[in-house]
Design a protein around this motif. Structure first.
Motif, PDB file in Angstrom:
ATOM      1  N   TRP A 184      11.956  12.305  -6.047  1.00 22.80           N
ATOM      2  CA  TRP A 184      11.747  12.168  -7.483  1.00 22.80           C
ATOM      3  C   TRP A 184      13.050  11.959  -8.251  1.00 22.80           C
ATOM      4  O   TRP A 184      13.036  11.595  -9.432  1.00 22.80           O
ATOM      5  CB  TRP A 184      11.043  13.414  -8.042  1.00 22.80           C
ATOM      6  N   VAL A 185      14.208  12.155  -7.589  1.00 15.26           N
ATOM      7  CA  VAL A 185      15.473  11.955  -8.285  1.00 15.26           C
ATOM      8  C   VAL A 185      15.640  10.489  -8.682  1.00 15.26           C
ATOM      9  O   VAL A 185      16.410  10.168  -9.588  1.00 15.26           O
ATOM     10  CB  VAL A 185      16.649  12.416  -7.391  1.00 15.26           C
ATOM     11  N   PHE A 186      14.886   9.581  -8.032  1.00 16.49           N
ATOM     12  CA  PHE A 186      14.951   8.170  -8.406  1.00 16.49           C
ATOM     13  C   PHE A 186      14.452   7.952  -9.834  1.00 16.49           C
ATOM     14  O   PHE A 186      14.876   7.005 -10.504  1.00 16.49           O
ATOM     15  CB  PHE A 186      14.122   7.325  -7.428  1.00 16.49           C
ATOM     16  N   TYR A 187      13.523   8.801 -10.292  1.00 15.74           N
ATOM     17  CA  TYR A 187      13.095   8.712 -11.690  1.00 15.74           C
ATOM     18  C   TYR A 187      14.299   8.956 -12.617  1.00 15.74           C
ATOM     19  O   TYR A 187      14.497   8.240 -13.606  1.00 15.74           O
ATOM     20  CB  TYR A 187      12.012   9.757 -11.989  1.00 15.74           C
ATOM     21  N   LEU A 188      15.088   9.974 -12.287  1.00 17.30           N
ATOM     22  CA  LEU A 188      16.250  10.310 -13.105  1.00 17.30           C
ATOM     23  C   LEU A 188      17.298   9.204 -13.044  1.00 17.30           C
ATOM     24  O   LEU A 188      17.852   8.797 -14.076  1.00 17.30           O
ATOM     25  CB  LEU A 188      16.857  11.647 -12.637  1.00 17.30           C
ATOM     26  N   PHE A 189      17.582   8.718 -11.826  1.00 18.22           N
ATOM     27  CA  PHE A 189      18.554   7.634 -11.662  1.00 18.22           C
ATOM     28  C   PHE A 189      18.112   6.395 -12.444  1.00 18.22           C
ATOM     29  O   PHE A 189      18.910   5.760 -13.140  1.00 18.22           O
ATOM     30  CB  PHE A 189      18.707   7.273 -10.181  1.00 18.22           C
TER      31      PHE A 189
ATOM     32  N   ALA B 240      10.330   4.933  -7.065  1.00 22.91           N
ATOM     33  CA  ALA B 240       9.935   6.326  -7.251  1.00 22.91           C
ATOM     34  C   ALA B 240       8.418   6.447  -7.405  1.00 22.91           C
ATOM     35  O   ALA B 240       7.798   7.361  -6.856  1.00 22.91           O
ATOM     36  CB  ALA B 240      10.650   6.901  -8.479  1.00 22.91           C
ATOM     37  N   LEU B 241       7.821   5.510  -8.154  1.00 21.65           N
ATOM     38  CA  LEU B 241       6.366   5.522  -8.321  1.00 21.65           C
ATOM     39  C   LEU B 241       5.663   5.242  -6.992  1.00 21.65           C
ATOM     40  O   LEU B 241       4.631   5.856  -6.677  1.00 21.65           O
ATOM     41  CB  LEU B 241       5.952   4.463  -9.359  1.00 21.65           C
ATOM     42  N   HIS B 242       6.224   4.331  -6.221  1.00 23.33           N
ATOM     43  CA  HIS B 242       5.620   3.948  -4.940  1.00 23.33           C
ATOM     44  C   HIS B 242       5.583   5.112  -3.950  1.00 23.33           C
ATOM     45  O   HIS B 242       4.677   5.188  -3.111  1.00 23.33           O
ATOM     46  CB  HIS B 242       6.415   2.783  -4.337  1.00 23.33           C
ATOM     47  N   SER B 243       6.552   6.026  -4.061  1.00 23.03           N
ATOM     48  CA  SER B 243       6.580   7.184  -3.149  1.00 23.03           C
ATOM     49  C   SER B 243       6.416   8.490  -3.934  1.00 23.03           C
ATOM     50  O   SER B 243       6.946   9.520  -3.550  1.00 23.03           O
ATOM     51  CB  SER B 243       7.897   7.199  -2.368  1.00 23.03           C
ATOM     52  N   ASN B 244       5.682   8.421  -5.022  1.00 23.41           N
ATOM     53  CA  ASN B 244       5.551   9.559  -5.929  1.00 23.41           C
ATOM     54  C   ASN B 244       4.987  10.808  -5.244  1.00 23.41           C
ATOM     55  O   ASN B 244       4.046  10.733  -4.456  1.00 23.41           O
ATOM     56  CB  ASN B 244       4.629   9.168  -7.093  1.00 23.41           C
TER      57      ASN B 244
ATOM     58  N   ASN C 110      -0.366  10.953 -11.426  1.00 26.33           N
ATOM     59  CA  ASN C 110      -1.347  10.396 -10.480  1.00 26.33           C
ATOM     60  C   ASN C 110      -1.776  11.435  -9.445  1.00 26.33           C
ATOM     61  O   ASN C 110      -1.966  11.113  -8.271  1.00 26.33           O
ATOM     62  CB  ASN C 110      -0.770   9.152  -9.776  1.00 26.33           C
ATOM     63  N   HIS C 111      -1.887  12.701  -9.906  1.00 25.66           N
ATOM     64  CA  HIS C 111      -2.324  13.806  -9.049  1.00 25.66           C
ATOM     65  C   HIS C 111      -1.429  13.972  -7.817  1.00 25.66           C
ATOM     66  O   HIS C 111      -1.909  14.374  -6.744  1.00 25.66           O
ATOM     67  CB  HIS C 111      -3.784  13.605  -8.619  1.00 25.66           C
ATOM     68  N   GLY C 112      -0.143  13.656  -7.968  1.00 28.42           N
ATOM     69  CA  GLY C 112       0.789  13.825  -6.859  1.00 28.42           C
ATOM     70  C   GLY C 112       0.695  12.757  -5.793  1.00 28.42           C
ATOM     71  O   GLY C 112       1.318  12.877  -4.729  1.00 28.42           O
ATOM     72  N   GLN C 113      -0.078  11.695  -6.056  1.00 26.08           N
ATOM     73  CA  GLN C 113      -0.243  10.622  -5.078  1.00 26.08           C
ATOM     74  C   GLN C 113       0.641   9.426  -5.443  1.00 26.08           C
ATOM     75  O   GLN C 113       0.912   9.171  -6.617  1.00 26.08           O
ATOM     76  CB  GLN C 113      -1.708  10.174  -5.031  1.00 26.08           C
ATOM     77  N   PRO C 114       1.100   8.676  -4.439  1.00 26.24           N
ATOM     78  CA  PRO C 114       1.888   7.465  -4.709  1.00 26.24           C
ATOM     79  C   PRO C 114       1.113   6.469  -5.559  1.00 26.24           C
ATOM     80  O   PRO C 114      -0.116   6.371  -5.467  1.00 26.24           O
ATOM     81  CB  PRO C 114       2.171   6.908  -3.310  1.00 26.24           C
TER      82      PRO C 114
ATOM     83  N   PRO D  45       0.830  -1.197   0.000  1.00 31.34           N
ATOM     84  CA  PRO D  45       0.000   0.000   0.000  1.00 31.34           C
ATOM     85  C   PRO D  45       0.862   1.243   0.000  1.00 31.34           C
ATOM     86  O   PRO D  45       1.821   1.358   0.761  1.00 31.34           O
ATOM     87  CB  PRO D  45      -0.798  -0.131   1.315  1.00 31.34           C
ATOM     88  N   ALA D  46       0.529   2.156  -0.851  1.00 33.96           N
ATOM     89  CA  ALA D  46       1.323   3.380  -0.985  1.00 33.96           C
ATOM     90  C   ALA D  46       1.112   4.292   0.209  1.00 33.96           C
ATOM     91  O   ALA D  46       0.018   4.426   0.732  1.00 33.96           O
ATOM     92  CB  ALA D  46       0.942   4.106  -2.267  1.00 33.96           C
ATOM     93  N   VAL D  47       2.194   4.905   0.624  1.00 37.13           N
ATOM     94  CA  VAL D  47       2.144   5.854   1.733  1.00 37.13           C
ATOM     95  C   VAL D  47       2.643   7.195   1.237  1.00 37.13           C
ATOM     96  O   VAL D  47       3.744   7.274   0.699  1.00 37.13           O
ATOM     97  CB  VAL D  47       3.033   5.376   2.906  1.00 37.13           C
ATOM     98  N   PRO D  48       1.845   8.247   1.369  1.00 37.57           N
ATOM     99  CA  PRO D  48       2.277   9.541   0.857  1.00 37.57           C
ATOM    100  C   PRO D  48       3.554  10.000   1.532  1.00 37.57           C
ATOM    101  O   PRO D  48       3.861   9.626   2.658  1.00 37.57           O
ATOM    102  CB  PRO D  48       1.104  10.467   1.217  1.00 37.57           C
ATOM    103  N   GLY D  49       4.283  10.849   0.815  1.00 36.00           N
ATOM    104  CA  GLY D  49       5.493  11.444   1.395  1.00 36.00           C
ATOM    105  C   GLY D  49       6.729  10.993   0.677  1.00 36.00           C
ATOM    106  O   GLY D  49       6.712  10.048  -0.098  1.00 36.00           O
ATOM    107  N   PRO D  50       7.843  11.670   0.919  1.00 39.83           N
ATOM    108  CA  PRO D  50       9.093  11.336   0.263  1.00 39.83           C
ATOM    109  C   PRO D  50       9.688  10.051   0.797  1.00 39.83           C
ATOM    110  O   PRO D  50       9.258   9.517   1.808  1.00 39.83           O
ATOM    111  CB  PRO D  50       9.999  12.534   0.620  1.00 39.83           C
TER     112      PRO D  50
END
Length: 344
Positions: free
Chosen positions: A146-151, A290-294, A300-304, A7-12
Motif C-alpha cells: 500500500w506504500v505505492f499509494y503514498l508514493f 497499488a490498486l491492482h494489488s490492493n 473494494n473490500h480489501g480485494q485487488p 486479472p487481479a491477483v490477491p496478495g502484496p
C-alpha cells in the motif's frame, strides 16, 4: 501489451528476484574503480573546459549503454529496459539539481579550479546516502504494497508543485540548512579556502575549510532531491539492483553534465513542465499498480481492483518523448525571444 487490463491477483506486490551477492560485489567494485580513475584524472586543480566536459558526458553515457547491453545479454530485456527507463528518468530529474548546485557554488564562492573536485566528492556522498535510501525503500515496498499509494500521491503533488512554480528572473540565493549552520556553530570554519584542503590546523586549533562545507551542502541537497527521484524510479521497477545502478550511473555523469550545460540551463525554460509531466505520469502508474494489488480493507473490500497497468516500454517512450518535446520547445522559445530582443 504495453497497456492492458490484467486479472487481479490477491496478495502484496511480489518482490523481484534478487541479484546474487557476487553481482552486487562486482558492480560496486566496478563503480569504485570508475570513481578512483575519475579522482586520479582530476587530482590536479584545473578549470574544466567544454571539450573535457563533453568527453566526460560521452564516457559516462557510454558506460551506462554498455551496462544496459550487459543487462540485456545476461539479465534479459525486461531488466535492460527497466534500467534504461530508470537511468533516463534519474538523469533528467538530476538536471534540476544543477540549478541548485550552481547556487551553492556561487554562495560559497568556489574557485573554478576546484569545482570539479567539489562536485565529485559531493556526488559520492550523495550516492552513499542514496544507497541506504534505496535499501530502506525496497524493504518497505516488499512488506507493504500500500506504500505505492503514498508514493503515487506524493509524485502527483510534487508534479503539480513543479509545474506551478514560478521561474524568477532574479537569481535566488542559497540558504544553508540547519545541519550546515550547526556545523558552523560547533566546528570553526576558515574564512577562505586553503587550496584543496578540507581540514587545517591554525593558531593551535583544528578548523575545517569552506571546501568541506560545500561538499556537504551538495551531498545533502542531492539527498533532498532524492525524495522525489527515488519513488519515481520505484514506480518503474521494484528491483533494488536496477534502482541502485540507474541512480549510480546518473549521479556519476552529473558532474560532467554540470560543466557541459553551464549557461544552457537558462535556455531550458520548459524543463520544469516536462519534469512535472514525467513525475505525474509515474505517480499515476504507481497508483494503478497499488490498486491492482490492493490489500486495504476499506477499498473494494480489501480485494485487488482490475485496472489497466502501464508497461515499462510505454513508460520509457513517454519519458523520452516528453524530454525531447520540452527541450525542442525550450530552444525554439529562447531563440525566438533572442531574435525579438535583437530586433528592438
Amino acid at each position: 501489451m504495453l497497456l492492458s487490463a490484467v486479472p487481479a491477483v490477491p496478495g502484496p506486490v511480489a518482490a523481484p528476484e534478487g541479484e546474487p551477492f557476487w553481482v552486487w560485489v562486482v558492480t560496486i567494485a566496478g563503480l569504485l574503480v570508475v570513481l578512483a580513475v575519475d579522482l586520479w584524472a582530476g587530482r590536479r586543480p584545473h578549470e574544466v573546459t567544454m571539450r573535457q566536459a563533453a568527453r566526460g558526458v560521452a564516457i559516462y553515457v557510454g558506460l551506462a549503454v554498455l551496462f544496459a547491453a550487459g543487462l540485456l545479454l545476461f539479465g534479459g530485456q525486461p531488466k535492460a529496459t527497466a534500467f534504461v527507463a530508470g537511468y533516463v528518468t534519474e538523469y533528467s530529474l538530476s538536471v534540476d539539481n544543477l540549478f541548485v548546485f550552481l547556487l551553492i557554488m556561487t554562495a560559497f564562492a568556489v574557485p573554478k579550479a576546484f569545482q570539479h573536485r567539489v562536485l565529485l566528492v559531493g556526488i559520492v556522498i550523495a550516492l552513499i546516502m542514496r544507497g541506504g535510501f534505496i535499501l530502506a525503500g525496497a524493504a518497505v515496498i516488499t512488506r507493504f504494497s500500500w506504500v505505492f499509494y503514498l508514493f503515487g500521491a506524493f509524485l502527483i503533488i510534487t508534479a503539480i508543485k513543479v509545474c506551478l512554480e514560478k521561474q524568477d528572473d532574479d537569481d535566488p540565493e542559497f540558504q544553508e540548512n540547519l545541519l550546515l549552520r550547526a556545523v558552523r556553530r560547533v566546528v570553526p570554519v576558515t574564512p577562505d579556502y586553503r587550496d584543496a584542503k578540507l581540514v587545517v590546523r591554525e593558531a593551535g586549533r583544528r578548523m575545517i575549510t569552506p571546501m568541506l562545507m560545500v561538499m556537504i551542502a551538495i551531498g545533502l541537497t542531492d539527498l533532498l532531491f532524492a525524495l522525489d527521484s527515488i519513488p519515481a524510479i520505484f514506480g518503474l521497477t521494484k528491483d533494488p539492483y536496477i534502482v541502485f545502478t540507474a541512480n549510480a550511473f546518473a549521479l556519476l555523469g552529473l558532474r560532467q553534465l554540470y560543466f557541459l550545460l553551464g549557461g544552457l540551463l537558462s535556455r531550458l525554460v520548459y524543463l520544469q513542465y516536462g519534469l512535472g509531466v514525467i513525475l505525474a505520469f509515474i505517480g499515476v502508474k504507481l497508483v494503478l499498480e497499488a490498486l491492482h494489488s490492493n490489500t486495504l480493507p476499506f477499498l473494494n473490500h480489501g480485494q485487488p481492483v482490475p485496472v489497466p497497468l502501464i508497461g515499462i516500454e510505454l513508460s520509457l517512450t513517454v519519458i523520452i518523448g516528453v524530454l525531447a518535446l520540452t527541450t525542442i520547445a525550450s530552444l525554439i522559445r529562447t531563440r525566438s525571444s533572442k531574435r525579438e530582443l535583437e530586433s528592438v
